[in-house]
Design a protein around this motif. Structure first.
Motif, mmCIF file in Angstrom:
data_model
loop_
_atom_site.group_PDB
_atom_site.id
_atom_site.type_symbol
_atom_site.label_atom_id
_atom_site.label_comp_id
_atom_site.label_asym_id
_atom_site.label_seq_id
_atom_site.Cartn_x
_atom_site.Cartn_y
_atom_site.Cartn_z
ATOM 1 N N MET A 219 -25.093 29.173 18.616
ATOM 2 C CA MET A 219 -24.275 30.282 19.127
ATOM 3 C C MET A 219 -24.343 31.457 18.161
ATOM 4 S SD MET A 219 -20.396 30.171 20.502
ATOM 5 C CE MET A 219 -19.647 29.674 18.968
ATOM 6 N N GLY A 220 -24.336 32.649 18.731
ATOM 7 C CA GLY A 220 -24.392 33.842 17.904
ATOM 8 C C GLY A 220 -23.017 34.284 17.479
ATOM 9 N N GLN A 221 -22.753 35.576 17.722
ATOM 10 C CA GLN A 221 -21.462 36.101 17.298
ATOM 11 C C GLN A 221 -20.331 35.582 18.186
ATOM 12 O OE1 GLN A 221 -21.938 40.378 16.706
ATOM 13 N NE2 GLN A 221 -21.970 39.743 14.563
ATOM 14 N N VAL A 222 -19.156 35.522 17.602
ATOM 15 C CA VAL A 222 -18.031 34.907 18.295
ATOM 16 C C VAL A 222 -16.880 35.885 18.439
ATOM 17 C CG1 VAL A 222 -16.247 33.135 18.070
ATOM 18 C CG2 VAL A 222 -18.598 32.598 17.472
ATOM 19 N N ALA A 223 -16.322 35.945 19.654
ATOM 20 C CA ALA A 223 -15.071 36.677 19.859
ATOM 21 C C ALA A 223 -13.992 35.640 20.122
ATOM 22 C CB ALA A 223 -15.196 37.619 21.047
ATOM 23 N N ALA A 224 -12.873 35.770 19.413
ATOM 24 C CA ALA A 224 -11.817 34.767 19.552
ATOM 25 C C ALA A 224 -10.524 35.410 19.988
ATOM 26 C CB ALA A 224 -11.614 34.040 18.224
ATOM 27 N N GLY A 225 -9.723 34.640 20.715
ATOM 28 C CA GLY A 225 -8.396 35.103 21.116
ATOM 29 C C GLY A 225 -7.349 34.173 20.521
ATOM 30 N N ASN A 226 -6.217 34.730 20.076
ATOM 31 C CA ASN A 226 -5.179 33.909 19.467
ATOM 32 C C ASN A 226 -3.785 34.270 19.987
ATOM 33 O OD1 ASN A 226 -4.026 33.393 16.003
ATOM 34 N ND2 ASN A 226 -3.673 32.189 17.826
ATOM 35 N N PRO A 227 -3.416 33.664 21.131
ATOM 36 C CA PRO A 227 -2.022 33.851 21.555
ATOM 37 C C PRO A 227 -1.085 33.219 20.524
ATOM 38 C CG PRO A 227 -3.346 32.797 23.291
ATOM 39 C CD PRO A 227 -4.170 32.804 22.057
ATOM 40 N N GLY A 228 -0.042 33.940 20.122
ATOM 41 C CA GLY A 228 0.882 33.441 19.100
ATOM 42 C C GLY A 228 0.412 33.763 17.694
ATOM 43 N N GLY A 229 -0.535 34.688 17.598
ATOM 44 C CA GLY A 229 -1.168 35.005 16.312
ATOM 45 C C GLY A 229 -0.276 35.682 15.298
ATOM 46 N N CYS A 230 0.947 36.018 15.676
ATOM 47 C CA CYS A 230 1.847 36.665 14.704
ATOM 48 C C CYS A 230 2.934 35.729 14.212
ATOM 49 C CB CYS A 230 2.484 37.908 15.310
ATOM 50 S SG CYS A 230 1.276 39.205 15.525
ATOM 51 N N GLY A 231 2.864 34.460 14.593
ATOM 52 C CA GLY A 231 3.878 33.513 14.135
ATOM 53 C C GLY A 231 3.538 32.993 12.745
ATOM 54 N N PHE A 232 4.366 32.058 12.289
ATOM 55 C CA PHE A 232 4.180 31.423 10.974
ATOM 56 C C PHE A 232 2.761 30.840 10.866
ATOM 57 C CE2 PHE A 232 5.229 27.039 9.007
ATOM 58 C CZ PHE A 232 4.816 27.423 7.748
ATOM 59 N N LEU A 233 2.411 29.947 11.778
ATOM 60 C CA LEU A 233 1.066 29.370 11.750
ATOM 61 C C LEU A 233 0.019 30.389 12.190
ATOM 62 C CD1 LEU A 233 -0.983 27.056 11.565
ATOM 63 C CD2 LEU A 233 -0.299 26.362 13.875
ATOM 64 N N GLY A 234 0.340 31.149 13.245
ATOM 65 C CA GLY A 234 -0.630 32.090 13.804
ATOM 66 C C GLY A 234 -1.183 33.060 12.766
ATOM 67 N N GLU A 235 -0.312 33.574 11.907
ATOM 68 C CA GLU A 235 -0.781 34.528 10.890
ATOM 69 C C GLU A 235 -1.787 33.862 9.946
ATOM 70 O OE1 GLU A 235 2.270 36.663 8.686
ATOM 71 O OE2 GLU A 235 0.800 37.289 7.171
ATOM 72 N N HIS A 236 -1.513 32.603 9.599
ATOM 73 C CA HIS A 236 -2.456 31.904 8.714
ATOM 74 C C HIS A 236 -3.785 31.649 9.439
ATOM 75 C CE1 HIS A 236 0.039 30.986 5.113
ATOM 76 N NE2 HIS A 236 1.030 31.182 5.969
ATOM 77 N N VAL A 237 -3.709 31.354 10.736
ATOM 78 C CA VAL A 237 -4.943 31.134 11.500
ATOM 79 C C VAL A 237 -5.753 32.427 11.544
ATOM 80 C CG1 VAL A 237 -5.869 30.630 13.810
ATOM 81 C CG2 VAL A 237 -4.009 29.234 12.893
ATOM 82 N N VAL A 238 -5.058 33.531 11.803
ATOM 83 C CA VAL A 238 -5.739 34.832 11.882
ATOM 84 C C VAL A 238 -6.439 35.136 10.546
ATOM 85 C CG1 VAL A 238 -5.251 37.322 11.894
ATOM 86 C CG2 VAL A 238 -4.325 35.849 13.686
#
Ligand SMILES: NC(=O)C1=CN([C@@H]2O[C@H](COP(=O)(O)OP(=O)(O)OC[C@H]3O[C@@H](n4cnc5c(N)ncnc54)[C@H](O)[C@@H]3O)[C@@H](O)[C@H]2O)C=CC1
Ligand SMILES: CC(C)CCC[C@@H](C)[C@H]1CC[C@H]2[C@@H]3[C@H](O)CC4=CC(=O)CC[C@]4(C)[C@H]3CC[C@]12C
Length: 409
Positions: free
Chosen positions: A1-20
Motif C-alpha cells: 500500500m502507498g500513502q495512507v489517509a486516516a480518519g479518527n472519530p473521537g480524536g480529541c479525547g484522552f486516548l484520541g489525542e495520543h492516537v493522533v
C-alpha cells in the motif's frame, strides 16, 4: 500500500489525542489525517504545519451524513469516539445512541429500550462462539434517532473505506454483575459476561456490531476488515480521573484513604501503548486481513498488577500524596451503603442538579473486583511490543500530574 489517509472519530479525547500524535510521529506513509470530534481541542492547530494534511472536523457520530463526509476517501478509520460515563452523567439512552446505534434495531435479551435498566446483553466469552445480535423491527424512518458506531460502520461501507479499528474496552468482558474475578485472563479465557450498566452494555453491543461487520462488502466490492481493541483501565497524560484523585488528595491535606483491599488487582495500561497498538493495527490490517479481521485484542503492556488505588499511588506518591491505611478504612458494607445512598441522591436530585460522585454501586463493584489480563495475542498476530516501558510510562505520568499541580496553582 502507498500513502495512507486516516480518519479518527473521537480524536480529541484522552486516548484520541495520543492516537493522533502517535499516527503523526510513527506512521511514515500517512499523508492525510481527519480528526472528527464533537469538541475540537486548541492543540490541533499546532499539528497543521507538518507534512501530513491534518483536517479537524467538528461533528457528531450520531449524525450519519457528518460521519460519511468525514470518512469518505480514507483508507482506515480508527474509531475512538465514545461516551465514557460510569457516573450517571448521561442517560442510558444517550450512552447507547452515541456508543452503539439508534433505536431500536438492537435488542438485548428483551424488548428494546429496556436494555438500560433490566435487560443487558449476556454472553460467554472465550468459548469460540459469538452470539448473533437479535435484530428487532425497524421503526418508521422519521422515528429513527441517529446511531453512533453503526454510523461509522455504514460510512465505511458506503464510501469504500476498507479498514476499521474500534476501541472497545475490557468492560465488554467484565467485571460481571456477579463480581467474578478475571485473573490474568486472555482473549480466550471463559468468563460469564453479564452486564447491567449502560456503559459496558453499550460497549459490548458496539463491539459485536463492529466484529459482525467484518467481511461486509464496501463500495467497490472489497471486504470490510474490522477489529476491536480492548484496553483495561487506561492511565497517562490527560487522565481525568487521576487528576480528580490528585485534587481530592490535595483537599484532604495530602492524604487519600484506602477504600479497596490491596489484594484486588486491577488491569491498567499506559495510554501511549494503547495508542501504539491502534497505530500498529491500522498499519497491519491490510497485510494480515485474514488473521486479524473480526478479532479482538486486549491492550496490555508491562504495567504492574496492583489494586486501583495502589497503582494510582505510583504517580501520586511522588507528587506528595500518601495513601492512609494498609487495609480499607471503612468496612465494605458501609461503602456499599454509601454507594447506594449516592445512587439514591443522584436520582432524587436529578430534577435540580447533576450529582455524579465517583462512588456508586457500579464503580465500587468494578474497583472491588479483580480484573487483569495476561496475553500475547497482539504480539503473535501483528508483532506488538509496548513502545513505552513501565518506567517510562510512570515517569511521563508523574511529570504530567506535577504539571497539573503547577498549572492549577
Ligand atoms: N478511559 C479508559 O480507561 C478506557 C476507555 N476506553 C474506550 O476508549 C475510547 C476513548 O475513551 P477516552 O479517550 O477515555 O474518552 P474521552 O471521553 O476522553 O474521549 C472520547 C471522545 O469522543 C468524543 N465524542 C463523544 N461523543 C461524541 C459524538 N457524539 N460525536 C463525536 N465525538 C464524540 C468526545 O468529544 C471525546 O473527545 C472510548 O470508546 C472508551 O470507551 C476503553 C477502555 C478504557
Ligand atoms: C471510591 C471508589 C471505591 C473507587 C473509585 C474508582 C473508580 C472511579 C474507578 C475504578 C475502576 C475504574 C474503571 C476501570 O478502569 C475500567 C474502565 C474501562 C473503561 O472502558 C472506561 C472507564 C472504566 C469504567 C474505569 C472508570 C473508573 C473506575 C470505575
Amino acid at each position: 500500500m502507498g500513502q495512507v489517509a486516516a480518519g479518527n472519530p473521537g480524536g480529541c479525547g484522552f486516548l484520541g489525542e495520543h492516537v493522533v500524535r502517535m499516527l503523526l510521529q510513527r506512521e511514515p506513509r500517512l499523508c492525510e489525517l481527519r480528526i472528527f470530534d464533537l469538541h475540537l481541542g486548541p492543540w490541533l492547530d499546532e499539528l497543521k504545519t507538518g507534512p501530513v494534511r491534518v483536517t479537524a472536523i467538528q461533528g457528531d457520530v450520531t449524525q450519519a451524513h457528518e460521519v460519511a463526509a468525514a470518512v469518505a476517501g480514507t483508507h482506515v478509520v480508527i474509531h475512538t469516539a465514545g461516551l465514557v460515563d460510569v457516573f450517571g452523567k448521561a442517560s442510558p439512552e444517550t450512552i447507547h445512541e452515541v456508543n452503539v446505534q439508534g433505536w431500536p434495531s438492537v435488542t438485548c435479551c428483551g424488548s428494546p429500550w429496556t436494555w438500560g435498566r433490566k435487560h443487558m446483553p449476556s454472553s460467554t466469552f472465550g468459548m469460540g462462539r459469538r452470539k448473533k445480535l437479535q435484530l428487532g423491527h425497524s421503526p418508521p424512518p422519521h422515528l429513527l434517532p441517529s446511531p453512533g458506531t453503526q454510523n461509522v460502520i455504514e460510512a465505511c461501507v458506503q464510501t469504500g473505506t476498507q479498514f476499521l479499528v474500534y476501541t472497545s474496552s475490557m468492560e465488554v468482558v467484565g467485571p460481571n454483575v456477579k463480581g467474578h474475578p478475571f485473573y490474568r485472563g486472555n482473549e480466550d479465557t471463559p468468563y460469564e459476561a453479564v452486564h447491567r450498566h449502560p456503559y459496558p452494555c453499550s460497549k459490548a453491543l458496539a463491539e459485536r456490531l463492529v466484529l459482525e461487520a467484518n467481511g461486509r462488502k464496501v463500495r467497490g466490492g472489497l471486504p470490510l476488515v474490522t477489529c476491536a481493541l480492548r484496553p483495561t483501565g487506561i492511565y497517562g497524560e490527560g487522565h481525568q480521573i487521576m487528576r480528580d484523585f490528585y485534587h481530592q488528595g490535595l483537599r484532604l491535606g495530602g492524604r487519600l484513604f484506602r477504600a479497596i483491599p490491596a489484594s484486588v488487582e486491577h488491569g491498567r495500561v499506559y495510554v501511549g501503548n494503547v495508542a501504539w497498538m491502534h497505530v500498529l493495527v491500522a498499519r497491519e490490517l491490510e497485510q494480515r486481513a485474514a488473521l486479524m479481521g473480526g478479532q479482538v485484542y486486549f491492550c496490555y503492556d508491562k504495567s504492574p498488577y496492583k489494586s486501583y488505588e495502589d497503582f494510582n499511588m505510583e504517580f501520586l506518591r511522588p507528587c506528595g500524596l500518601r495513601l492512609v491505611g494498609t487495609r480499607p478504612l471503612l468496612p465494605y458494607w458501609l461503602l456499599v451503603f454509601l454507594a447506594a445512598l449516592n445512587a439514591l441522591l443522584q436520582w432524587l436530585l436529578r430534577p435540580l442538579l447533576l450529582y455524579a460522585p465517583l462512588l456508586n454501586p457500579y464503580t465500587l463493584a468494578v474497583a472491588n473486583t479483580t480484573f487483569t489480563v495476561s496475553t500475547n495475542k497482539a504480539q503473535r498476530h501483528f508483532g506488538y511490543e509496548p513502545l513505552f516501558s513501565w518506567e517510562d510510562s510512570r515517569t511521563r505520568t508523574i511529570r504530567w500530574v506535577q504539571g497539573v499541580e503547577s498549572s492549577s496553582q
